[in-house]
Design a protein around this motif. Structure first.
Motif, short mmCIF file in Angstrom:
data_model
loop_
_atom_site.label_atom_id
_atom_site.label_comp_id
_atom_site.label_asym_id
_atom_site.label_seq_id
_atom_site.Cartn_x
_atom_site.Cartn_y
_atom_site.Cartn_z
N ILE A 60 1.01 -1.17 -0.12
CA ILE A 60 -0.05 -0.05 -0.02
C ILE A 60 0.76 1.28 -0.15
O ILE A 60 0.64 2.28 -0.81
CB ILE A 60 -0.90 -0.11 1.11
CG1 ILE A 60 -1.79 -1.44 1.09
CG2 ILE A 60 -1.85 1.22 1.34
CD1 ILE A 60 -2.56 -1.45 2.54
N GLY A 61 1.86 1.14 0.85
CA GLY A 61 2.70 2.46 0.80
C GLY A 61 3.47 2.91 -0.53
O GLY A 61 3.49 4.03 -0.47
N ASN B 174 12.41 -0.75 6.53
CA ASN B 174 13.52 -1.72 6.89
C ASN B 174 13.44 -3.10 5.75
O ASN B 174 14.20 -3.86 6.02
CB ASN B 174 13.26 -2.59 8.10
CG ASN B 174 12.14 -3.40 8.64
OD1 ASN B 174 11.47 -3.69 7.64
ND2 ASN B 174 12.07 -3.67 9.81
N GLY C 291 4.55 -1.86 9.61
CA GLY C 291 4.01 -2.68 10.41
C GLY C 291 4.01 -4.25 9.91
O GLY C 291 4.09 -4.31 8.60
N LYS D 253 1.41 -7.61 9.48
CA LYS D 253 -0.17 -7.61 9.00
C LYS D 253 -0.66 -8.80 9.03
O LYS D 253 -1.71 -8.98 8.41
CB LYS D 253 -0.27 -6.99 7.77
CG LYS D 253 0.56 -7.31 6.65
CD LYS D 253 0.04 -6.76 5.20
CE LYS D 253 0.91 -7.46 4.15
NZ LYS D 253 0.36 -7.09 2.73
N ASN E 259 6.54 -4.44 16.89
CA ASN E 259 6.71 -3.84 15.80
C ASN E 259 5.60 -2.62 15.80
O ASN E 259 5.79 -1.37 15.08
CB ASN E 259 6.56 -4.55 14.69
CG ASN E 259 7.59 -4.38 13.35
OD1 ASN E 259 7.45 -3.21 12.90
ND2 ASN E 259 8.30 -5.42 13.29
N SER F 158 -7.19 -0.71 10.43
CA SER F 158 -7.78 -2.01 9.69
C SER F 158 -9.37 -2.17 10.04
O SER F 158 -9.48 -1.67 11.26
CB SER F 158 -7.00 -3.34 10.04
OG SER F 158 -7.67 -4.29 9.61
N TYR G 156 -2.98 -8.81 16.08
CA TYR G 156 -2.93 -8.15 14.92
C TYR G 156 -3.86 -6.84 15.32
O TYR G 156 -3.42 -5.74 15.03
CB TYR G 156 -3.10 -8.57 13.67
CG TYR G 156 -3.05 -7.59 12.46
CD1 TYR G 156 -1.85 -6.73 12.19
CD2 TYR G 156 -4.44 -7.49 11.93
CE1 TYR G 156 -2.12 -5.76 11.20
CE2 TYR G 156 -4.45 -6.62 10.86
CZ TYR G 156 -3.35 -5.74 10.47
OH TYR G 156 -3.54 -4.81 9.46
N PRO H 271 -7.60 -4.41 1.03
CA PRO H 271 -6.95 -3.72 -0.12
C PRO H 271 -6.68 -4.85 -1.26
O PRO H 271 -6.38 -5.96 -0.80
CB PRO H 271 -5.67 -3.23 0.31
CG PRO H 271 -6.08 -3.04 1.82
CD PRO H 271 -7.16 -4.13 2.14
N ASN I 274 -4.82 -14.10 2.37
CA ASN I 274 -5.57 -13.46 2.00
C ASN I 274 -6.09 -14.20 0.41
O ASN I 274 -5.19 -14.51 -0.23
CB ASN I 274 -5.45 -11.89 1.49
CG ASN I 274 -5.27 -11.36 2.67
OD1 ASN I 274 -5.39 -11.68 3.74
ND2 ASN I 274 -4.58 -9.91 2.54
N1 LIG Z 1 -2.88 -5.22 2.96
C1 LIG Z 1 -3.99 -5.18 3.70
O1 LIG Z 1 -4.76 -6.26 3.78
C2 LIG Z 1 -4.14 -4.54 4.87
C3 LIG Z 1 -5.38 -4.09 5.49
C4 LIG Z 1 -5.50 -3.23 6.54
C5 LIG Z 1 -4.58 -2.60 6.94
N2 LIG Z 1 -3.32 -2.82 6.47
C6 LIG Z 1 -2.15 -2.14 7.13
O2 LIG Z 1 -1.63 -1.25 6.11
C7 LIG Z 1 -0.13 -1.18 6.24
C8 LIG Z 1 0.67 -1.52 5.00
O3 LIG Z 1 0.02 -2.86 4.63
P1 LIG Z 1 0.79 -3.30 3.39
O4 LIG Z 1 -0.36 -4.56 2.97
O5 LIG Z 1 1.27 -2.46 2.29
O6 LIG Z 1 1.85 -4.34 4.01
P2 LIG Z 1 3.40 -4.43 3.43
O7 LIG Z 1 3.88 -5.71 4.30
O8 LIG Z 1 3.29 -4.91 2.00
O9 LIG Z 1 4.12 -3.32 3.73
C9 LIG Z 1 4.55 -2.79 5.10
C10 LIG Z 1 5.92 -2.47 4.85
O10 LIG Z 1 6.39 -2.23 6.28
C11 LIG Z 1 7.85 -2.43 6.25
N3 LIG Z 1 8.22 -2.55 7.92
C12 LIG Z 1 7.48 -3.25 8.89
N4 LIG Z 1 7.96 -3.32 9.99
C13 LIG Z 1 8.97 -2.30 9.92
C14 LIG Z 1 9.65 -1.67 10.87
N5 LIG Z 1 9.80 -1.81 12.25
N6 LIG Z 1 10.52 -0.48 10.47
C15 LIG Z 1 10.56 -0.10 8.96
N7 LIG Z 1 9.77 -0.68 8.25
C16 LIG Z 1 8.90 -1.77 8.46
C17 LIG Z 1 7.89 -3.54 5.35
O11 LIG Z 1 9.15 -4.14 5.15
C18 LIG Z 1 6.95 -3.44 4.22
O12 LIG Z 1 7.62 -2.90 3.21
C19 LIG Z 1 0.33 -1.97 7.40
O13 LIG Z 1 0.36 -1.35 8.72
C20 LIG Z 1 -0.92 -3.06 7.52
O14 LIG Z 1 -1.13 -3.46 8.60
C21 LIG Z 1 -3.00 -3.57 5.63
#
Ligand SMILES: NC(=O)c1ccc[n+]([C@@H]2O[C@H](COP(=O)([O-])OP(=O)(O)OC[C@H]3O[C@@H](n4cnc5c(N)ncnc54)[C@H](O)[C@@H]3O)[C@@H](O)[C@H]2O)c1
Length: 335
Positions: free
Chosen positions: A12-13, A32, A82, A84, A99, A124, A148, A179, A198
């Motif tokens: 998502i980021g 990281n 974070g 997930k 984390n 979430s 979580y 997402p 998922n």
């Molecule tokens: N994808 C989903 O279904 C969903 C749904 C609801 C909420 N979220 C939340 O959205 C956010 C992004 O989710 P995503 O799907 O892009 O996940 P993702 O794992 O693809 O992205 C998270 C990123 O954070 C980085 N990361 C993790 N811990 C870290 C730390 N301590 N320091 C620095 N970087 C760190 C990871 O390397 C990764 O690139 C998360 O917080 C997740 O909980 C995701």
């Protein structure tokens, strides 16, 4: 604005970082790479036509975060970093609280010290409890059922308390539903590590030959076809939702919560059918018993974001499946 995007190399980021750059913001990605690759940062740079600043740093490395935020004169933080995976959070609760909760706490402490007061948090729909029936509005009772979900709820509480203590904070907690999809270019998208939890990444695993068949957990739910119903939202819509929330915070201080969903639910079998249409391939599946903790239906009341920030999801399930399939085909080895 000068914006730090934690977790900006992730699924998502990376989409949000691109959207921010295209809206003329200066983006600094801190990640990281524990669940991502620097390739996605490169792809964001290719799509934007210029590179974001990138630091391979853990958000809990306070000294480094302080140095990065002050060097770049950061004005707002969008916090995606974070862990997930719901199942993993049950077996590794300490890692999740460290984390997700401790990481957010450290980040906020550095922000307070440096006078940075704008924060958008990836929350979430898992924070909603099962006391009420969907659709879930923002005021619905909360009651996460796993570490979580608790970690997300705890950070929301922390943010709410922080805003009460100091009204100069401007915070949005965005509760994402499910997402899905990818950037239409097929250059960035979701790259799951290990066996995906998922539905959509698993279906793509079947379509690309990684898995023999889809496992459908439960076909005896009180839903039209008996399979679980979820509110899928295109990651590009999520990305524009973050830009809308950032704009909203320019006028509104305090703690604000918004659902980011479509308000529409689709069943597992509807998703399978749509993937079959867009890919032209059949998707074999087997029905297994319900998974503990899964609910029959979850979808959003999405009106608040529309009324307050003039944002709503525009893209269809068809376009989520199409874009996800395009990404999977263009990146057979992931990245
Ligand atoms: N994808 C989903 O279904 C969903 C749904 C609801 C909420 N979220 C939340 O959205 C956010 C992004 O989710 P995503 O799907 O892009 O996940 P993702 O794992 O693809 O992205 C998270 C990123 O954070 C980085 N990361 C993790 N811990 C870290 C730390 N301590 N320091 C620095 N970087 C760190 C990871 O390397 C990764 O690139 C998360 O917080 C997740 O909980 C995701």
């Amino acid at each position: 604005m000068r914006i730090a995007v934690t977790g900006g190399a992730g699924y998502i980021g990376s989409h949000v970082a691109l959207e921010l750059m295209q809206a003329e913001h200066d983006v600094v990605i801190v990640d990281n790479l524990s669940n991502s690759s620097e390739v996605s940062v490169q792809r964001v740079a290719d799509l934007a036509g210029h590179a974001p600043a990138f630091y391979q740093t853990d958000i809990r490395d306070v000294q480094e975060i302080r140095r990065i935020f002050s060097y770049h004169s950061i004005e707002a933080v969008l916090h995606f970093a974070g862990l997930k995976a719901v199942g993993e959070s049950v077996s590794e609760p300490l890692a999740y609280y460290d984390n997700n909760v401790n990481g957010s706490l450290q980040l906020l402490q550095v922000m307070r010290e440096l006078g940075i007061r704008q924060f958008i948090f990836s929350s979430s729909a898992t924070v909603y409890g099962q006391q009420e029936q969907p659709p879930f509005a923002e005021h619905a009772a909360l009651g996460p059922t796993n570490p979580y979900g608790h970690s997300k709820r705890m950070v929301e509480q922390l943010l709410e308390d922080l805003c009460v203590s100091d009204p100069s904070w401007r915070v949005a907690a965005l509760r994402y539903f499910n997402p899905a999809g990818a950037h239409p270019s097929g250059l960035i998208g979701e790259v799951p590590r290990g066996v995906p939890n998922n539905l959509m990444p698993y279906v793509l695993g079947v379509l690309t030959g990684r898995y023999e068949q889809l496992r459908v957990f439960g076909q005896d739910y009180p839903t039209p076809d008996g399979t679980g119903v979820r509110d899928y939202i295109h990651v590009m819509d999520l990305a524009s939702g973050h830009v809308a929330a950032l704009d909203y915070l320019q006028q509104h201080a305090g703690f604000n919560v918004f659902n980011l969903g479509t308000g529409c639910g689709y069943s597992v079998l509807q998703v399978v059918e749509t993937f079959e249409q867009v890919s032209g391939h059949g998707i074999p599946y087997t029905v297994l018993p319900r998974r503990p903790g899964d609910v029959a239906e979850s979808f959003a009341v999405a009106d608040k974001a529309w009324k307050s920030m003039s944002w709503r999801a525009e893209r269809t399930l068809q376009s989520m499946c199409q874009d996800a399939w395009n990404f999977a085909q263009r990146n057979p080895e992931a990245y």
